[in-house]
Motif scaffolding. Structure first.
Motif, PDB file in Angstrom:
ATOM      1  N   LYS A  24       0.947  -1.236  -0.042  1.00 51.69           N
ATOM      2  CA  LYS A  24       0.036   0.014   0.022  1.00 51.69           C
ATOM      3  C   LYS A  24       0.847   1.187   0.101  1.00 51.69           C
ATOM      4  O   LYS A  24       0.636   2.115  -0.780  1.00 51.69           O
ATOM      5  CB  LYS A  24      -0.927   0.067   1.182  1.00 51.69           C
ATOM      6  N   GLY A  25       2.021   1.043   0.777  1.00 49.92           N
ATOM      7  CA  GLY A  25       2.945   2.187   0.794  1.00 49.92           C
ATOM      8  C   GLY A  25       3.516   2.588  -0.522  1.00 49.92           C
ATOM      9  O   GLY A  25       3.618   3.775  -1.083  1.00 49.92           O
TER      10      GLY A  25
ATOM     11  N   ASP B  95       0.699   4.120  -2.717  1.00 51.69           N
ATOM     12  CA  ASP B  95       0.444   5.291  -2.328  1.00 51.69           C
ATOM     13  C   ASP B  95       1.523   6.510  -3.106  1.00 51.69           C
ATOM     14  O   ASP B  95       1.311   7.447  -3.348  1.00 51.69           O
ATOM     15  CB  ASP B  95       0.540   5.611  -0.981  1.00 51.69           C
ATOM     16  N   ARG B  96       2.843   5.997  -2.975  1.00 47.75           N
ATOM     17  CA  ARG B  96       3.913   6.902  -3.372  1.00 47.75           C
ATOM     18  C   ARG B  96       4.022   6.833  -4.991  1.00 47.75           C
ATOM     19  O   ARG B  96       4.358   7.977  -5.642  1.00 47.75           O
ATOM     20  CB  ARG B  96       5.273   6.348  -2.975  1.00 47.75           C
TER      21      ARG B  96
END
Length: 70
Positions: free
Chosen positions: A62-63, A66-67
């Motif tokens: 997810k990180g 998101d980036r």
């Protein structure tokens, strides 16, 4: 979570496809399905130990999303 709560969290996923995926996750031992004998019938899903063990990996994914994804 109840099926409707999961469906609400993933709005672009059809109920049919969500149902298929939940059955697949249940077969893989990632979620448990509980049917409450109420009227109307209430179906709830919960992560198993195997499913909870995926949480750190999914958080990393997810990180990344998101980036890098819009």
């Amino acid at each position: 979570l109840r099926f409707s709560e999961i469906a609400h969290a993933v709005p672009d996923l059809s109920d049919r496809l969500l149902s298929e995926r939940m059955k697949e996750l249940e077969r893989c031992g990632i979620v448990d399905r509980h049917v409450a004998a109420t009227s109307p019938v209430r179906v709830e899903y919960a992560l198993t130990d195997r499913g909870r063990d995926l949480e750190p990996s999914l958080a990393e994914l997810k990180g990344w999303a998101d980036r890098w994804l819009d």
